[in-house]
Write an enzyme that holds these catalytic residues in place. Sequence first.
Site, PDB file in Angstrom:
ATOM      1  N   GLY A  11       0.834  -1.206   0.000  1.00  0.00           N
ATOM      2  CA  GLY A  11       0.000   0.000   0.000  1.00  0.00           C
ATOM      3  C   GLY A  11       0.865   1.251   0.000  1.00  0.00           C
ATOM      4  N   PHE A  12       0.207   2.379   0.146  1.00  0.00           N
ATOM      5  CA  PHE A  12       0.914   3.669   0.111  1.00  0.00           C
ATOM      6  C   PHE A  12       1.948   3.763   1.240  1.00  0.00           C
ATOM      7  CE2 PHE A  12       0.160   7.980   2.154  1.00  0.00           C
ATOM      8  CZ  PHE A  12       1.275   8.569   1.575  1.00  0.00           C
ATOM      9  N   GLY A  37      -3.575  -1.844  -2.523  1.00  0.00           N
ATOM     10  CA  GLY A  37      -2.154  -1.736  -2.857  1.00  0.00           C
ATOM     11  C   GLY A  37      -1.888  -2.302  -4.241  1.00  0.00           C
ATOM     12  N   ALA A 113      -1.110  -0.038  13.120  1.00  0.00           N
ATOM     13  CA  ALA A 113      -1.385   1.257  12.491  1.00  0.00           C
ATOM     14  C   ALA A 113      -2.825   1.623  12.810  1.00  0.00           C
ATOM     15  CB  ALA A 113      -1.168   1.164  10.984  1.00  0.00           C
ATOM     16  N   TYR A 144     -14.743   1.407   9.761  1.00  0.00           N
ATOM     17  CA  TYR A 144     -13.309   1.711   9.897  1.00  0.00           C
ATOM     18  C   TYR A 144     -12.995   2.181  11.319  1.00  0.00           C
ATOM     19  CZ  TYR A 144      -8.827   4.002   8.639  1.00  0.00           C
ATOM     20  OH  TYR A 144      -7.502   4.390   8.552  1.00  0.00           O
TER      21      TYR A 144
HETATM   22  P1  NAD Z   1      -3.530   1.835   1.562  1.00  0.00           P
HETATM   23  O1  NAD Z   1      -4.946   1.509   1.225  1.00  0.00           O
HETATM   24  O2  NAD Z   1      -2.679   2.428   0.495  1.00  0.00           O
HETATM   25  O3  NAD Z   1      -2.775   0.542   2.101  1.00  0.00           O
HETATM   26  C1  NAD Z   1      -3.415  -0.503   2.781  1.00  0.00           C
HETATM   27  C2  NAD Z   1      -2.846  -1.827   2.260  1.00  0.00           C
HETATM   28  O4  NAD Z   1      -3.455  -2.921   2.966  1.00  0.00           O
HETATM   29  C3  NAD Z   1      -3.119  -2.045   0.778  1.00  0.00           C
HETATM   30  O5  NAD Z   1      -1.954  -2.463   0.127  1.00  0.00           O
HETATM   31  C4  NAD Z   1      -4.192  -3.123   0.764  1.00  0.00           C
HETATM   32  O6  NAD Z   1      -4.163  -3.902  -0.410  1.00  0.00           O
HETATM   33  C5  NAD Z   1      -3.826  -3.902   2.010  1.00  0.00           C
HETATM   34  N1  NAD Z   1      -4.935  -4.676   2.580  1.00  0.00           N
HETATM   35  C6  NAD Z   1      -6.207  -4.252   2.817  1.00  0.00           C
HETATM   36  N2  NAD Z   1      -6.922  -5.222   3.377  1.00  0.00           N
HETATM   37  C7  NAD Z   1      -6.094  -6.299   3.514  1.00  0.00           C
HETATM   38  C8  NAD Z   1      -6.250  -7.616   4.030  1.00  0.00           C
HETATM   39  N3  NAD Z   1      -7.426  -8.035   4.526  1.00  0.00           N
HETATM   40  N4  NAD Z   1      -5.180  -8.452   4.006  1.00  0.00           N
HETATM   41  C9  NAD Z   1      -4.002  -8.045   3.491  1.00  0.00           C
HETATM   42  N5  NAD Z   1      -3.794  -6.816   2.979  1.00  0.00           N
HETATM   43  C10 NAD Z   1      -4.832  -5.951   2.994  1.00  0.00           C
HETATM   44  O7  NAD Z   1      -3.574   2.774   2.832  1.00  0.00           O
HETATM   45  P2  NAD Z   1      -2.393   3.534   3.598  1.00  0.00           P
HETATM   46  O8  NAD Z   1      -2.670   4.971   3.535  1.00  0.00           O
HETATM   47  O9  NAD Z   1      -1.075   3.018   3.148  1.00  0.00           O
HETATM   48  O10 NAD Z   1      -2.672   3.060   5.093  1.00  0.00           O
HETATM   49  C11 NAD Z   1      -1.880   2.061   5.730  1.00  0.00           C
HETATM   50  C12 NAD Z   1      -2.353   1.890   7.163  1.00  0.00           C
HETATM   51  O11 NAD Z   1      -2.221   3.125   7.870  1.00  0.00           O
HETATM   52  C13 NAD Z   1      -3.822   1.471   7.277  1.00  0.00           C
HETATM   53  O12 NAD Z   1      -3.953   0.549   8.337  1.00  0.00           O
HETATM   54  C14 NAD Z   1      -4.529   2.759   7.641  1.00  0.00           C
HETATM   55  O13 NAD Z   1      -5.690   2.538   8.391  1.00  0.00           O
HETATM   56  C15 NAD Z   1      -3.460   3.489   8.447  1.00  0.00           C
HETATM   57  N6  NAD Z   1      -3.649   4.942   8.383  1.00  0.00           N
HETATM   58  C16 NAD Z   1      -3.301   5.653   7.266  1.00  0.00           C
HETATM   59  C17 NAD Z   1      -3.529   7.019   7.229  1.00  0.00           C
HETATM   60  C18 NAD Z   1      -3.157   7.865   6.038  1.00  0.00           C
HETATM   61  O14 NAD Z   1      -3.445   9.064   6.046  1.00  0.00           O
HETATM   62  N7  NAD Z   1      -2.488   7.342   5.029  1.00  0.00           N
HETATM   63  C19 NAD Z   1      -4.147   7.660   8.317  1.00  0.00           C
HETATM   64  C20 NAD Z   1      -4.517   6.890   9.411  1.00  0.00           C
HETATM   65  C21 NAD Z   1      -4.256   5.532   9.450  1.00  0.00           C
END
Ligand code: NAD
Length: 326
Positions: A11-12, A37, A113, A144
């Site tokens: 993911g990001f 991702g 996270a 969520y």
């Molecule tokens: P994202 O959607 O880019 O990445 C999430 C990744 O998890 C993806 O690659 C997706 O394919 C994978 N995924 C989802 N469900 C899955 C599952 N059941 N099994 C395996 N893989 C799975 O989001 P992000 O921005 O990279 O966020 C990463 C983490 O950080 C998340 O847990 C999110 O809740 C947390 N977070 C991010 C932010 C933000 O602003 N980017 C803010 C608060 C919390």
Amino acid sequence: MKRVLVTGGAGFVGSHLCKKLLDGGDEVLCLDNYFTGSRANIAHLLANPRFEVVRHDITFPLYVEVDEIYNLACPASPVHYQHDPVQTTKTSVIGAINMLGLAKRLRARILQASTSEVYGDPEVHPQREDYRGMVNINGPRACYDEGKRCAETLFYDYQRQHGIDIRVVRIFNTYGPRMHPEDGRVVSNFIVQALRNEPITLYGNGSQTRSFCYVDDLVEGVVKFMNVPGTVAGAVNLGNPNEISVRQLAETIIDLTGSRSAIVYHPLPQDDPRQRCPDIERATTLLRWQPRVDLTDGLSRTIAYFDELLREADPQPVPLEARAVA
Ligand code: NAD
Ligand code: UDP
């Protein structure tokens, strides 16, 4: 050399975290089900012999041997986590149980996270870790917010009941290269719209606030927190306390891209938090960490990333420099 599992590693945020851990000399096992991702996000890491990838959904048990676990797997964009709310809650709750079970068997340190969304639409501003939040149990964001809250509870109970070495970070809005262009979050939406000279979709009147953290700063804080020795009680906020309105963000992005886009107004989504800003005193004291990349700098780097991405897809590219001058 540590063997580290990163769930949601394609993911990001996960892709930046994998890179940071590899640069630090760790062996990284990246796990993802590719819901939001992509393999493209980690393509640049595949040649590294210390990097390995597994396609897996964390709602199913996992048996691997590692020393540390970063549990990031979960869609983060409202558009994506609301697409299949039941799966979102399962990912947070059953996924946490599976990853905590793995940590328990291995006696491995595990980081969750979590998110500023555990504070819901906050009545306390800025948000400190001891604020209990105001979350709607029955709204579109509940899958969520409540999923992440339940995951936190599981982490604290595994710590108390089983002596698991846990870390919980509450991440505030983070942005940067490798966000998905169709991700639906505000920074990627506005940048892509501005680069295409399409209308900027502002929800509500744009007076709602957010505090945007550049991904490199966030990842630095996350790794620092994982490496704090000893036991840590409770969560730590990680984010940039520089708070701006979403309207200001739109105007800044229009300026930085030199875009001809106009702002168009859409209804504010239900339960959209009115204000959000982290109190990062705990992080600065515990980790000696604070964000260093200012918004203009971070947005410029992100704009450059999306500009290249869109040019690859567009046979008639308009260089960013030309657009800025026009
Ligand atoms: P994202 O959607 O880019 O990445 C999430 C990744 O998890 C993806 O690659 C997706 O394919 C994978 N995924 C989802 N469900 C899955 C599952 N059941 N099994 C395996 N893989 C799975 O989001 P992000 O921005 O990279 O966020 C990463 C983490 O950080 C998340 O847990 C999110 O809740 C947390 N977070 C991010 C932010 C933000 O602003 N980017 C803010 C608060 C919390
Ligand atoms: N937003 C907006 N236009 C968009 C996308 C989002 O005005 O095209 C707003 C959204 O309503 C919210 C803020 O921007 O007030 C941040 O939204 P995002 O989805 O990035 O994350 P959130 O912090 O709400 O989880």
